[in-house]
Design an enzyme around this catalytic site. Structure first.
Site, PDB file in Angstrom:
ATOM      1  N   ASP A  44      55.914  32.259 -38.267  1.00  9.16           N
ATOM      2  CA  ASP A  44      54.582  31.855 -37.788  1.00  9.16           C
ATOM      3  C   ASP A  44      54.715  30.761 -36.732  1.00  9.16           C
ATOM      4  OD1 ASP A  44      51.828  31.924 -37.582  1.00  9.16           O
ATOM      5  OD2 ASP A  44      51.501  30.493 -39.197  1.00  9.16           O
ATOM      6  N   LYS A  76      50.938  17.261 -47.104  1.00  7.42           N
ATOM      7  CA  LYS A  76      50.174  18.474 -46.800  1.00  7.42           C
ATOM      8  C   LYS A  76      49.656  19.048 -48.101  1.00  7.42           C
ATOM      9  CE  LYS A  76      50.035  22.620 -44.041  1.00  7.42           C
ATOM     10  NZ  LYS A  76      50.584  23.270 -42.856  1.00  7.42           N
ATOM     11  N   GLU A 106      45.013  20.750 -45.533  1.00  5.35           N
ATOM     12  CA  GLU A 106      44.870  19.550 -44.717  1.00  5.35           C
ATOM     13  C   GLU A 106      46.074  18.652 -44.887  1.00  5.35           C
ATOM     14  OE1 GLU A 106      41.170  18.131 -46.156  1.00  5.35           O
ATOM     15  OE2 GLU A 106      41.981  17.278 -47.994  1.00  5.35           O
ATOM     16  N   VAL A 107      46.301  17.784 -43.883  1.00  3.82           N
ATOM     17  CA  VAL A 107      47.439  16.867 -43.898  1.00  3.82           C
ATOM     18  C   VAL A 107      46.909  15.441 -43.931  1.00  3.82           C
ATOM     19  CG1 VAL A 107      49.534  16.121 -42.719  1.00  3.82           C
ATOM     20  CG2 VAL A 107      48.804  18.524 -42.570  1.00  3.82           C
ATOM     21  N   GLY A 137      45.022  15.892 -40.106  1.00  2.00           N
ATOM     22  CA  GLY A 137      45.063  17.257 -39.589  1.00  2.00           C
ATOM     23  C   GLY A 137      44.504  18.247 -40.581  1.00  2.00           C
ATOM     24  N   ARG A 138      43.912  19.322 -40.062  1.00  2.15           N
ATOM     25  CA  ARG A 138      43.405  20.412 -40.895  1.00  2.15           C
ATOM     26  C   ARG A 138      43.826  21.735 -40.276  1.00  2.15           C
ATOM     27  NH1 ARG A 138      38.967  16.800 -41.658  1.00  2.15           N
ATOM     28  NH2 ARG A 138      38.581  16.423 -43.885  1.00  2.15           N
ATOM     29  N   GLY A 139      44.037  22.721 -41.129  1.00  2.00           N
ATOM     30  CA  GLY A 139      44.422  24.041 -40.639  1.00  2.00           C
ATOM     31  C   GLY A 139      44.051  25.098 -41.647  1.00  2.00           C
ATOM     32  N   GLY A 140      44.525  26.326 -41.375  1.00  2.00           N
ATOM     33  CA  GLY A 140      44.172  27.437 -42.238  1.00  2.00           C
ATOM     34  C   GLY A 140      44.698  27.300 -43.656  1.00  2.00           C
TER      35      GLY A 140
END
Length: 609
Positions: free
Chosen positions: A141, A40, A24-25, A18-21
């Site tokens: 959030d 993470k 990455e995981v 996974g990737r996000g703001g």
């Protein structure tokens, strides 16, 4: 970190899942315990951020990771470990076998989930939020990507603590001003957008946005422009869910709409109340179905919001903005103005500027607030574009020297300063200061605030001598208006002292720092952060004057106070010990300096692990 598969001599990274703001995981193996975990990795701080930003981020990460690791509930992702490896912060969590709600929607072609699933997800998330809220922890959030549904049907909330890295960064005055981006516009509560007080009911609003989306297929307010979405949250009533999906039970629709109330008091009292309402308790008053009565025609949206949609097939005319009366208190001096029209028979005739409608003023006020919210998210370029557009429209509608126009011009200058355009910022702040002096008077607080920002800009541009002259005049005005001990007077004097030092006038800088430190100790207390900052400025000036024994005494005093108040491993305390070690070096006491540097390094390493 990707090149070094084994981190911390324990966790072997296998693949990115996974990737996000925030980063990455990785799927990983804990080789000490022989179990699969998720790691993470937070993005490293980029070169555009200064060292203080890095310090704040690491401090906040450690604090929030400890919070997350203390949570033990089946609806909250378990955190096993956290730390730092080769400059990258990482968090070790349980490996979840499932999909987050955003993935579920994508896999379902953004069609809504079954109603029973919506209710079950709402109930499980409500249970988890009730647990965390009762412990004083607010997520801040909550969004589909942070809610995971496991293959066995269990629903878990992710990123407690980590989601809060940028939110409430000002819990301590030592953690302010970093500009860390925080929040996702489609799921932010009105109080988050407006910078107001945040409590557990902000999470309930965000959950309402999530439930609206999984029940209808889209968020309650959907647009490509972030500021338009923010205004939707603040001013627009969302469409009822049953307009798009008639089979949704009335009590579910009403509960979600109540979650989306603009004020916290209009929402369910807490997550346990939400759970009861979602399961359809007896006696719950039913809201009328959309087909029972024909709704009144809603007011049309302004041009900037015409792409804003709510629900599956919403149109611009289906949205009903709630417009506050921003004209209250405005006088004819500001709402009418004058302009010259062509002369008749050699005469000059002046006509009044048309009075703007309350709706137009409300729209501009809303867009101004949206620009402020983008700034709080760290999106300074976008914030600047919004403020420039609002400033131009306010100038056209109200005049160049209207306080609202000048407020927008001030924000434009502020965004310029945050994006490295110091010369342009200086020009902007000067124009605002001149305009406010004409419109509000030389002694108005807003005029004085703009003058202070002019001084800050001059200092950043290396024009310290000009800054000294500006601060000298500003201090005289502040003292005359509010007295020598007023915080704003002392703030201006601090700016003067810093710039006196920049021009090499260290005896005068020392005199300023000593007097400010004494006054702040008397009014704020000897242990207040501002007092300690002034006390440290005394030591800085003494060092520049080569009075190192005296400087050492002050540095040691500041370090001792910060140790006692903040703890010996707090970043501010460690910075003070570094000051002390530097001073020891200047005095030729090298062995003591080396030993102190080692202690600081050990404390930093301990915090990292």
């Amino acid at each position: 970190m990707a090149e070094s598969r084994l981190i911390h001599d324990r966790y072997r990274l296998e693949e990115v899942i996974g990737r996000g703001g925030m980063g990455e995981v990785w799927r990983a193996v804990d080789e000490s315990l022989g179990r699969s975990v998720a790691v993470k990795c937070l993005k490293p701080v980029g070169p555009h951020h200064d060292a203080s930003f890095s310090t704040v981020l690491r401090e906040r990460f450690r604090r929030e990771a400890r919070v997350a690791a203390a949570l033990q509930h089946r609806g909250v992702t378990v955190v096993h470990d956290f730390g730092e490896y080769e400059g990258v912060l990482f968090l070790v969590m349980e490996l979840l076998d499932g999909r987050n709600l955003s993935q579920l929607l994508e896999e379902n072609a953004h069609e809504p989930l079954p109603v029973d699933d919506v209710v079950e997800i709402a109930v499980q998330v409500a249970d988890a939020l009730a647990y965390t809220h009762e412990r004083g922890i607010v997520h801040r959030d909550l969004k589909p990507a942070n809610i995971v549904r496991l293959t066995d049907g269990t629903v878990k909330i992710c990123d407690f603590g980590i989601a809060r890295l940028g939110e409430n960064i000002g819990t301590s005055s030592r953690l302010t001003g970093t500009g860390i981006a925080m929040g996702t516009p489609h799921y932010m509560s009105p109080e988050q957008i407006g910078g107001g007080h945040i409590d557990h009911r902000s999470d309930l609003y965000s959950l309402g946005c999530v439930l609206y989306e999984i029940a209808t297929g889209v968020p309650p307010f959907d647009d490509e422009d972030a500021w338009a979405v923010l205004i939707g949250h603040r001013d627009t009533v969302p469409q009822p869910l049953r307009v798009h999906r008639p089979e949704i039970p009335e009590h579910v629709q009403q509960t979600v709409l109540d979650l989306l109330a603009k004020t916290p008091d209009g929402r369910p009292a807490d997550a346990r109340d939400l759970r009861l309402r979602m399961t359809g308790p007896r006696g719950l008053p039913a809201a009328p179905a959309p087909s029972a009565a024909r709704p009144a025609a809603p007011a049309p949206l302004p041009a900037w919001g015409r792409r804003l949609t709510g629900g599956h097939h919403a149109t611009a005319t289906a949205l009903r903005p709630v417009l506050p009366d921003h004209t209250a208190g405005l006088t004819g001096e500001w709402t009418t103005g004058t302009a010259v029209r062509p002369a008749l028979a050699g005469q000059t005739v002046r006509r009044e500027r048309p009075t703007p409608s309350p709706e137009a003023l409300a729209v501009l006020a809303g867009r101004h607030s949206a620009g402020l919210s983008l700034g709080r998210l760290g999106r300074w370029e976008e914030a600047g574009e919004v403020h420039r557009a609002v400033a131009a429209e306010r100038e056209h509608a109200l005049g160049a020297d209207h306080p609202d126009t000048l407020a927008s011009r001030y924000e434009v200058a502020f965004t310029l300063s945050r994006t490295g355009r110091a010369e342009d910022a200086l020009d902007g702040f000067r124009r605002v200061a001149d305009g406010r002096e004409r419109a509000l008077g030389a002694d108005h607080p807003d005029t004085l605030a703009a003058r202070y920002e002019v001084g800050i800009s001059l200092g950043r541009l290396g024009r310290a001598a000009e800054a000294v002259d500006l601060y000298t005049a500003l201090i005289a005005d502040r003292t005359r208006l509010s007295g020598p001990d007023d915080p704003e007077t002392l703030r201006a004097r601090h700016g003067l002292g810093v710039n006196l030092g920049r021009t090499g006038r260290w005896p005068e800088a020392l005199e300023q720092a000593r007097d400010i430190s004494t006054r702040r100790a008397r009014t704020l207390g000897p242990d207040h952060p501002d007092t300690l900052v002034s006390h440290r400025e005394v030591a800085v000036a003494l060092g520049w004057l080569a009075r190192w024994p005296e400087a050492l005494t002050v540095y040691t005093s500041v370090a001792g106070t910060r140790d006692r108040v903040l703890g010996p491993d707090h970043p501010d305390a460690l910075a003070s010990r570094n000051d002390e070690a530097h001073c020891l070096e200047q005095l030729g006491r090298h062995e003591e300096a080396v030993e102190l540097y080692r202690r600081v390094a050990a404390l930093r390493d301990r915090r990292a692990h």
